[in-house]
Design an enzyme around this catalytic site. Structure first.
Site, PDB file in Angstrom:
ATOM      1  N   VAL A   6      44.728  41.411  26.341  1.00  0.00           N
ATOM      2  CA  VAL A   6      45.626  42.430  25.807  1.00  0.00           C
ATOM      3  C   VAL A   6      45.843  42.129  24.332  1.00  0.00           C
ATOM      4  O   VAL A   6      46.053  40.978  23.940  1.00  0.00           O
ATOM      5  CB  VAL A   6      46.984  42.426  26.546  1.00  0.00           C
ATOM      6  CG1 VAL A   6      47.898  43.515  25.983  1.00  0.00           C
ATOM      7  CG2 VAL A   6      46.790  42.602  28.049  1.00  0.00           C
ATOM      8  N   CYS A   7      45.757  43.160  23.504  1.00  0.00           N
ATOM      9  CA  CYS A   7      46.074  43.044  22.083  1.00  0.00           C
ATOM     10  C   CYS A   7      45.207  41.967  21.428  1.00  0.00           C
ATOM     11  O   CYS A   7      43.996  41.935  21.628  1.00  0.00           O
ATOM     12  CB  CYS A   7      47.577  42.759  21.939  1.00  0.00           C
ATOM     13  SG  CYS A   7      48.257  43.009  20.290  1.00  0.00           S
ATOM     14  N   THR A   8      45.805  41.060  20.671  1.00  0.00           N
ATOM     15  CA  THR A   8      45.041  40.031  19.970  1.00  0.00           C
ATOM     16  C   THR A   8      44.543  38.931  20.897  1.00  0.00           C
ATOM     17  O   THR A   8      43.897  37.982  20.435  1.00  0.00           O
ATOM     18  CB  THR A   8      45.873  39.408  18.834  1.00  0.00           C
ATOM     19  OG1 THR A   8      47.144  38.977  19.367  1.00  0.00           O
ATOM     20  CG2 THR A   8      46.109  40.425  17.725  1.00  0.00           C
TER      21      THR A   8
END
Length: 211
Positions: free
Chosen positions: A99-101
């Site tokens: 998720v995300c970074t």
């Protein structure tokens, strides 16, 4: 299913997918970190409890790597034991996700070379330095790796993963069960809709809130 926690992760990154995936029939979700105990978020205000230590986890069906502050992700880059653990888990997972970074961490572990992937919008250029091809989508599947864009996109990824694991009907029912029907008051949830001024402010608000 195991969710990796590390110091200064972003709160919704693990909890959004956990809310959905923990309700799959027969599934269990556990929080994992280098050591058991509370792990603080990027704002420092909240902690989640890691119930299992990495050393005690030998394999997972699903691995989820959340994102966090820039300092947090760069700190993980300097922890070879964590990166080695991710590689070992990946060899035996059915699905490896981020998720995300968190995709940056997968990339640093060498899992995204030649893969299509996504990440937080401001990190797209850096993701490509780790060998991935950035795709501007809410979630991207390449083989058994599924990456999602920033923070809230983890819930989209989780529903897609649920459909792969338990069928579309069950995933649709889970979406209804958690009443995931986003109708935000503003239409500025992607950089293409927000413009440079809001992009700059968004990054400042994030940076100012992180410890």
């Amino acid at each position: 299913m195991g969710i990796l926690l590390y110091d200064r992760f972003s709160l919704l990154d693990p909890t959004g997918p956990a809310e959905i995936l923990s309700r799959l029939p027969g599934a269990s979700v556990t929080m994992i970190a280098e050591r058991t105990g509370p792990v603080r978020t990027d704002t420092g205000d909240v902690a989640l409890l890691a119930e299992r230590a990495m050393v005690d986890v030998r394999d997972l069906d699903v691995l989820i790597v959340p994102g966090g502050s820039e300092k947090a992700v760069l700190a993980v880059f300097e922890q070879p034991a964590v990166l080695d653990w991710i590689r070992r888990m990946h060899r035996r997972t059915q699905w490896t996700t981020s998720v995300c970074t968190g995709s940056m961490i997968l990339g640093k572990a060498g899992l995204l070379v030649g893969k299509r992937a996504t990440t937080y919008w401001s990190g797209k250029d850096y993701l490509e330095t780790l060998g991935a091809t950035y795709v501007a989508e809410r979630y991207v599947r390449d083989g058994k790796i599924i990456t999602s864009a920033g923070v809230s996109a983890g819930q989209d990824m989780a529903l897609y993963l649920a459909s792969l694991m338990a069928g579309e009907q069950t995933a649709k029912a889970l979406q209804l069960a958690v009443e995931y029907d986003p109708q935000p008051p503003f239409d500025t949830g992607s950089p293409s809709k927000a413009g440079p001024e809001l992009q700059k402010l968004a990054l400042k608000l994030l940076a100012d809130s992180q410890v």
